[in-house]
Enzyme design. Sequence first.
Site, PDB file in Angstrom:
ATOM      1  N   SER A  91     -79.955   4.480   8.144  1.00  0.00           N
ATOM      2  CA  SER A  91     -79.040   3.616   8.446  1.00  0.00           C
ATOM      3  C   SER A  91     -79.865   2.333   8.642  1.00  0.00           C
ATOM      4  O   SER A  91     -80.695   1.905   7.666  1.00  0.00           O
ATOM      5  CB  SER A  91     -78.404   3.705   9.589  1.00  0.00           C
ATOM      6  N   ASP A 146     -69.634   8.241   2.815  1.00  0.00           N
ATOM      7  CA  ASP A 146     -70.347   7.921   3.698  1.00  0.00           C
ATOM      8  C   ASP A 146     -69.629   6.417   3.915  1.00  0.00           C
ATOM      9  O   ASP A 146     -69.675   5.370   2.688  1.00  0.00           O
ATOM     10  CB  ASP A 146     -71.601   7.085   3.457  1.00  0.00           C
ATOM     11  N   HIS A 161     -72.386   9.643   7.568  1.00  0.00           N
ATOM     12  CA  HIS A 161     -73.353   8.952   7.718  1.00  0.00           C
ATOM     13  C   HIS A 161     -74.820   9.208   8.353  1.00  0.00           C
ATOM     14  O   HIS A 161     -75.386   9.012   8.459  1.00  0.00           O
ATOM     15  CB  HIS A 161     -72.551   7.636   8.321  1.00  0.00           C
TER      16      HIS A 161
END
Lengths: 229, 278
Positions: free
Chosen positions: B97, B220, B248
Amino acid sequence: MSATSPAGTELDAVPCGWLRVADDGRILATNATLRALTGAAAGPTQIETLLTPASRIYYQVSLFPSLRLTGAMDEIYLTLRHADGGEIPVLLNMRRRADEGCSDWAVVRIEQRGRWEAELLHAKRIAEDESRASARKSEELSAAKQELESTLAELKESNWMLRKAAEVLPTCMYCHRVKGDRAQWQSAIEYLKTNAIFLSHGCCPDCTARFFADFGLDPDDKKIPTPPG
Amino acid sequence: MDPASILRRNFVNASGRGKTALVMAHGFGCDQKVWRFVAPAFEDDFRVVRFDYVGAGRSETAAYDPGRYASLEGYADDVIEVITAAGLREVVFVGHSVSGIVGVLAAIRRPELFGRLILVGPSPRYLNEAPGYVGGFERPDIEGLLDLMEKNPSGWAGFLAPIVMKNADRPELKAELESSFCAMDPAVARQFARVTFLSDNRDDLAKVTTPALILQCADDSVAPEAVGRFMAARLAGSTYHAMRATGHCPHLSHPEETIAAIRGYLAGAGAMPTEGNA
């Protein structure tokens, strides 16, 4: 698995929303209370369709990792998205079913409590701002106090030197020694040295004339010989 | 700051054997424990290094400086300092991320420290930008996230964790510790969230010289597929890998596929020296 409650009417009648969500985000089942709350259809869908954008991020970056690692999350505040676009504030309890790679969610709507909490939060923010401001003020005050204290120390020192200078010093009228510390007679130079008066060396014009006349030296010249005894 | 202090500050943990180091960086919202299902698979071939950003997990929260962490560069400082303090070079950096972008920033500044970048669900910009860039979110969505975080203030429990740890004779406290996994000081979390979701690093991508792998999940909702494609198009020498995994956090939801994708990339990357690897 069908996307309705496996236990049929009994689970449908429970007065809280219930849904079963797979680790990959698929909604595996819901009960009637949840469908009534959210306006969701009974068909299979992704959990994202039930979440506001903010809740999607929160679920993905925080809730899902925590649930996956710990197996349980309680009293989580989230906003669901109603099928008509409206937002539904809810509290969640979540339990993971590790063997099946999914979790059960119990959902309770908290519309009124949510409003009350929003007011509390608002008041809390104001209080925090004020507390930060008062902390800043207290810092400024403490800096000012420190400055004051250091000025006071300087003043005390000056005062001590002035007092010393103002003392009546008994002097021998014959040898010119003085009665200094601890009633000892000592040379005036010694007395001055031990009483924090700064002394420097030089040669007065009379002594220059007396000691250096033969050498023809300027008294300011650095090569003057050591004064006698 | 001396190396030992940095290793302590970021709660750096190293395991495994191998000449090449695999440095794993967690994303916003959790800590290094998110790697627990993936990391062991690499311990035979790599030195596996995990750490917490300052303010997260069991890092020294007292070292949190709002000035330093006011931008992702502060987090890139953490990465560079951890790698340097551990005496590593040419590491394989695995960032989830926001850590994908943190790794990008660190690799731009200190390319000699990075051999490969593996970016799991990265996004250089979470907000939509006209014309033509779909990050997936509008500003009010991010404000909504900050609001949700504030209404879930359980993060404070994280400060109890080190104390709870000492009570080994009181097993009932372990549950409490476990539940404070992804805990963060709310004020730190708030600033980290702002920095994460409001930064725009699209222009930095062209400056990267380190080869990169982009692991993109299906569906996602945080870093959509279009964003992953954008990353791949802007990162020279990058490889785009579409995963079957949804969501995610593939390292948590689909660890096997994540491990295989990373392994496959590193095996194909001939330049990677993996001593001890058959």
